[in-house]
Design an enzyme around this catalytic site. Structure first.
Site, PDB file in Angstrom:
ATOM      1  N   TRP A 199       0.861  -1.183   0.000  1.00  0.00           N
ATOM      2  CA  TRP A 199       0.000   0.000   0.000  1.00  0.00           C
ATOM      3  C   TRP A 199       0.897   1.232   0.000  1.00  0.00           C
ATOM      4  O   TRP A 199       1.849   1.311   0.786  1.00  0.00           O
ATOM      5  CB  TRP A 199      -0.938   0.050   1.218  1.00  0.00           C
ATOM      6  CG  TRP A 199      -1.644   1.377   1.225  1.00  0.00           C
ATOM      7  CD1 TRP A 199      -2.638   1.764   0.379  1.00  0.00           C
ATOM      8  CD2 TRP A 199      -1.342   2.513   2.047  1.00  0.00           C
ATOM      9  NE1 TRP A 199      -2.974   3.069   0.617  1.00  0.00           N
ATOM     10  CE2 TRP A 199      -2.206   3.558   1.637  1.00  0.00           C
ATOM     11  CE3 TRP A 199      -0.441   2.754   3.083  1.00  0.00           C
ATOM     12  CZ2 TRP A 199      -2.185   4.821   2.225  1.00  0.00           C
ATOM     13  CZ3 TRP A 199      -0.418   4.009   3.672  1.00  0.00           C
ATOM     14  CH2 TRP A 199      -1.284   5.034   3.248  1.00  0.00           C
ATOM     15  N   GLU A 240      -2.959  -3.134  -2.591  1.00  0.00           N
ATOM     16  CA  GLU A 240      -4.134  -2.528  -1.938  1.00  0.00           C
ATOM     17  C   GLU A 240      -4.484  -1.164  -2.529  1.00  0.00           C
ATOM     18  O   GLU A 240      -3.690  -0.235  -2.505  1.00  0.00           O
ATOM     19  CB  GLU A 240      -3.863  -2.365  -0.434  1.00  0.00           C
ATOM     20  CG  GLU A 240      -5.035  -1.749   0.331  1.00  0.00           C
ATOM     21  CD  GLU A 240      -4.746  -1.553   1.820  1.00  0.00           C
ATOM     22  OE1 GLU A 240      -3.568  -1.668   2.224  1.00  0.00           O
ATOM     23  OE2 GLU A 240      -5.694  -1.272   2.571  1.00  0.00           O
ATOM     24  N   LYS A 242      -7.053   2.345  -2.969  1.00  0.00           N
ATOM     25  CA  LYS A 242      -7.691   3.299  -2.074  1.00  0.00           C
ATOM     26  C   LYS A 242      -8.365   4.388  -2.886  1.00  0.00           C
ATOM     27  O   LYS A 242      -7.944   4.693  -4.002  1.00  0.00           O
ATOM     28  CB  LYS A 242      -6.609   3.876  -1.160  1.00  0.00           C
ATOM     29  CG  LYS A 242      -7.090   4.820  -0.108  1.00  0.00           C
ATOM     30  CD  LYS A 242      -6.040   4.956   0.991  1.00  0.00           C
ATOM     31  CE  LYS A 242      -6.500   5.982   1.997  1.00  0.00           C
ATOM     32  NZ  LYS A 242      -5.794   5.881   3.258  1.00  0.00           N
ATOM     33  N   ASP A 273      -9.720  -3.286   1.191  1.00  0.00           N
ATOM     34  CA  ASP A 273      -9.897  -2.707   2.531  1.00  0.00           C
ATOM     35  C   ASP A 273     -11.318  -2.149   2.587  1.00  0.00           C
ATOM     36  O   ASP A 273     -11.721  -1.377   1.708  1.00  0.00           O
ATOM     37  CB  ASP A 273      -8.846  -1.601   2.736  1.00  0.00           C
ATOM     38  CG  ASP A 273      -8.905  -0.958   4.115  1.00  0.00           C
ATOM     39  OD1 ASP A 273     -10.014  -0.577   4.544  1.00  0.00           O
ATOM     40  OD2 ASP A 273      -7.849  -0.820   4.758  1.00  0.00           O
ATOM     41  N   HIS A 276     -11.943   1.612   1.943  1.00  0.00           N
ATOM     42  CA  HIS A 276     -11.284   2.284   0.821  1.00  0.00           C
ATOM     43  C   HIS A 276     -12.154   2.543  -0.394  1.00  0.00           C
ATOM     44  O   HIS A 276     -11.664   2.680  -1.507  1.00  0.00           O
ATOM     45  CB  HIS A 276     -10.041   1.492   0.405  1.00  0.00           C
ATOM     46  CG  HIS A 276      -8.923   1.657   1.373  1.00  0.00           C
ATOM     47  ND1 HIS A 276      -7.633   1.285   1.101  1.00  0.00           N
ATOM     48  CD2 HIS A 276      -8.898   2.186   2.612  1.00  0.00           C
ATOM     49  CE1 HIS A 276      -6.864   1.560   2.145  1.00  0.00           C
ATOM     50  NE2 HIS A 276      -7.613   2.101   3.070  1.00  0.00           N
ATOM     51  N   HIS A 300      -8.648  -6.346   4.243  1.00  0.00           N
ATOM     52  CA  HIS A 300      -8.385  -5.491   5.393  1.00  0.00           C
ATOM     53  C   HIS A 300      -9.744  -5.178   5.988  1.00  0.00           C
ATOM     54  O   HIS A 300     -10.469  -4.328   5.491  1.00  0.00           O
ATOM     55  CB  HIS A 300      -7.655  -4.206   4.971  1.00  0.00           C
ATOM     56  CG  HIS A 300      -6.175  -4.360   4.955  1.00  0.00           C
ATOM     57  ND1 HIS A 300      -5.309  -3.314   4.775  1.00  0.00           N
ATOM     58  CD2 HIS A 300      -5.402  -5.453   5.147  1.00  0.00           C
ATOM     59  CE1 HIS A 300      -4.063  -3.753   4.837  1.00  0.00           C
ATOM     60  NE2 HIS A 300      -4.100  -5.059   5.049  1.00  0.00           N
ATOM     61  N   ASP A 308     -12.556   7.182   5.590  1.00  0.00           N
ATOM     62  CA  ASP A 308     -11.740   5.989   5.851  1.00  0.00           C
ATOM     63  C   ASP A 308     -11.104   6.106   7.234  1.00  0.00           C
ATOM     64  O   ASP A 308      -9.903   6.244   7.372  1.00  0.00           O
ATOM     65  CB  ASP A 308     -10.664   5.909   4.750  1.00  0.00           C
ATOM     66  CG  ASP A 308      -9.708   4.751   4.954  1.00  0.00           C
ATOM     67  OD1 ASP A 308     -10.147   3.719   5.500  1.00  0.00           O
ATOM     68  OD2 ASP A 308      -8.532   4.882   4.582  1.00  0.00           O
ATOM     69  N   ASP A 310     -10.927   4.060   9.857  1.00  0.00           N
ATOM     70  CA  ASP A 310     -10.309   2.908  10.522  1.00  0.00           C
ATOM     71  C   ASP A 310     -10.798   2.699  11.951  1.00  0.00           C
ATOM     72  O   ASP A 310     -10.006   2.484  12.864  1.00  0.00           O
ATOM     73  CB  ASP A 310      -8.775   3.019  10.472  1.00  0.00           C
ATOM     74  CG  ASP A 310      -8.243   2.903   9.055  1.00  0.00           C
ATOM     75  OD1 ASP A 310      -8.246   1.791   8.516  1.00  0.00           O
ATOM     76  OD2 ASP A 310      -7.844   3.938   8.470  1.00  0.00           O
ATOM     77  N   ASP A 340      -7.519  -4.110   9.842  1.00  0.00           N
ATOM     78  CA  ASP A 340      -6.851  -2.826   9.653  1.00  0.00           C
ATOM     79  C   ASP A 340      -7.679  -1.714  10.284  1.00  0.00           C
ATOM     80  O   ASP A 340      -8.541  -1.131   9.637  1.00  0.00           O
ATOM     81  CB  ASP A 340      -6.620  -2.553   8.155  1.00  0.00           C
ATOM     82  CG  ASP A 340      -5.749  -1.316   7.943  1.00  0.00           C
ATOM     83  OD1 ASP A 340      -5.195  -0.807   8.929  1.00  0.00           O
ATOM     84  OD2 ASP A 340      -5.633  -0.868   6.786  1.00  0.00           O
TER      85      ASP A 340
HETATM   86  C1  RNT Z   1      -4.125   2.850   4.514  1.00  0.00           C
HETATM   87  C2  RNT Z   1      -4.206   1.391   4.272  1.00  0.00           C
HETATM   88  C3  RNT Z   1      -3.085   0.572   4.840  1.00  0.00           C
HETATM   89  C4  RNT Z   1      -2.674   1.003   6.226  1.00  0.00           C
HETATM   90  C5  RNT Z   1      -1.680   0.081   6.894  1.00  0.00           C
HETATM   91  C6  RNT Z   1      -1.067   0.709   8.097  1.00  0.00           C
HETATM   92  O1  RNT Z   1      -5.244   3.515   4.143  1.00  0.00           O
HETATM   93  O2  RNT Z   1      -5.427   0.897   4.703  1.00  0.00           O
HETATM   94  O3  RNT Z   1      -3.427  -0.771   4.803  1.00  0.00           O
HETATM   95  O4  RNT Z   1      -3.765   1.166   7.077  1.00  0.00           O
HETATM   96  O5  RNT Z   1      -0.764  -0.347   5.987  1.00  0.00           O
HETATM   97 ZN    ZN Z   2      -5.723  -1.237   4.689  1.00  0.00          ZN
END
Ligand code: RNT
Ligand code: ZN
Length: 431
Positions: A199, A240, A242, A273, A276, A300, A308, A310, A340
């Protein structure tokens, strides 16, 4: 009788009540043709990769003082975060003791152990991760890995592998090549392939004129990184995508279409993810579809709130849909499940425990679905399909979950929180 909060937190203590509830639940599920024992046995085979970065707010151990960057952010200042690899491992040990099943560790490159030396990202080597590998081995766990393409002066202008400057691109290419070699060592030593997830934060705050050239540069950098074939029994490459980040609101080089195309063309793993995509867009519907064209996927599991963000994963519809999709279509063997999220406003061990237990709970719910659902759909009986799906929501899956925790020797109900609070007063509060 009114119970105090303290009494409730310690419930259920009685193995008898768990047993009785389970026996009744088992009968209820048997009535609809579901074998609860088989569901629990299957659940025990599904590893979740715990992300090291929840334990220290994505800080890492380079001690360069560069701080977090790359368009991701942790908020909160809950006391007790891990400051050293030993503290982080102790905290992970605690969380793992509260989570049923055998799981994995997902490590970022800037969590290496570099001693007093300044080891830049283009100098990392397997020896910097040996303690982590040894720890995983002693716990019988596999490991996954990530190059860290953020929180570094050479990522300060927001571009790494797609930077216009060759010298910057080369720096990150070297970091990623080394990360692949380290991943292969991890996988070989632990006897389980290490998934290395790529990523990068690259993107523009404001509207770009040229959207294509950065993507061409990223594609070329990736080709160079992946040029060397490594044994898939030791490591697997994932990419990955986004949609946006803080400071890359208008354009992200590694977009969904970019990585989906790259992964399909090069038969890499695609990482999805949950945070994302557009705020109301779930990833569940994508899983079986992309698996028609890529060999395996990495998840993720995360929860975006308005962006986003988290947040710690809760047992919401989005999570249940992801697990249902994997179980119903038999996709688990080609799916690597990782977490994640990072929340610094609550106890970090509780964050890991809640998020992982919820992910497992959603899998259990999916494993407890009856074959009758498939049958109803095949018969065109969409009324029964809807009625049954709704009925399942109130069946006693929680009793099966408690039983599963007990058989796995971890606290059932909320008893895990009691343990976490004890650890907080004995260990975390002294940091
Ligand atoms: C960031 C991504 C990535 C990170 C990690 C820390 O938007 O989701 O996966 O969260 O690598
Ligand atoms: Zn991620």
């Amino acid at each position: 009788m009114i119970k105090t909060l303290n009494q409730i937190l310690k419930m259920p203590k009685s193995t008898k009540s768990i047993d009785e509830s389970y026996q009744l639940a088992k009968t209820r599920y048997a009535e609809i043709g579901v074998d609860t024992e088989a569901a629990m046995a299957k659940l025990a085979t599904i590893p979740i990769s715990l992300h090291c970065w929840q334990g220290d707010d994505v800080g890492g151990f380079e001690n360069t003082g560069d701080g977090l960057s790359g368009g991701i952010a942790v908020t909160g200042n809950y006391p007790g975060k891990a400051r050293t690899p030993d503290e982080l491992r102790a905290d992970l040990d605690k969380a793992l003791s509260l989570i049923p099943g055998k799981h994995r560790l997902n490590l970022h490159a800037f969590y290496g152990e570099f001693g007093d030396k300044k080891v830049d990202r283009n100098e990392i080597a397997p020896e910097h991760f040996q303690n982590w590998i040894d720890w995983a081995k002693s716990n019988g766990m596999g490991m996954d890995f990530n190059p860290t393409n953020f929180a570094h002066p050479k990522a300060a202008d927001g571009f790494t592998l797609s930077n216009t400057k060759k010298e910057i691109r080369d720096f990150w290419i070297e970091h990623c090549k080394r990360s692949r070699e380290i991943s292969a060592v991890m996988g070989e030593q632990l006897g389980s392939p290490c998934v290395m997830n790529m990523w990068i934060p690259d993107g523009y705050k404001d509207t770009p004129y040229d959207r294509v050239s950065p993507r061409q540069r990223l594609s070329d950098s990736l080709d160079e990184i992946y040029a060397k074939d490594l044994n898939p029994a030791h490591m697997l490459d994932a990419v990955e995508c986004k949609l946006f980040g803080i400071g890359s609101e208008s354009y992200v080089v590694g977009s969904h279409e970019f990585y989906m195309g790259y992964a399909m063309k090069n038969q890499k793993l695609l990482c999805l993810d949950a945070g994302h995509f557009h705020p109301t867009e779930g990833i569940a519907d994508k899983l079986g579809t992309v698996l028609m064209y890529v060999p395996e996927i990495l998840l993720h599991v995360s929860r975006g709130v308005r962006w986003d963000s988290d947040h710690v994963v809760t047992l919401d519809d989005a999570l249940q849909s992801i697990s249902a999709e994997l179980v119903r279509n038999d996709l688990l063997s080609r799916t690597h499940i990782g977490l994640d999220f990072f929340d610094a406003s609550i106890n970090r061990i509780a964050a890991w425990t809640i998020g992982t237990r919820n992910t497992l709970k959603s899998l259990l719910m999916a494993l407890l679905e009856p074959a009758a659902l498939k049958e109803a759909e095949a018969n065109g009986d969409l009324t029964t399909r809807l009625a049954l799906m709704e009925e399942l929501k109130t069946l006693p899956w929680g009793a099966v979950w408690d039983r599963y925790c007990e058989t796995q020797d971890v606290p059932a109900g909320m008893a895990w929180l009691d343990e976490t609070k004890k650890y907080e007063s004995e260990v975390l509060s002294k940091r």
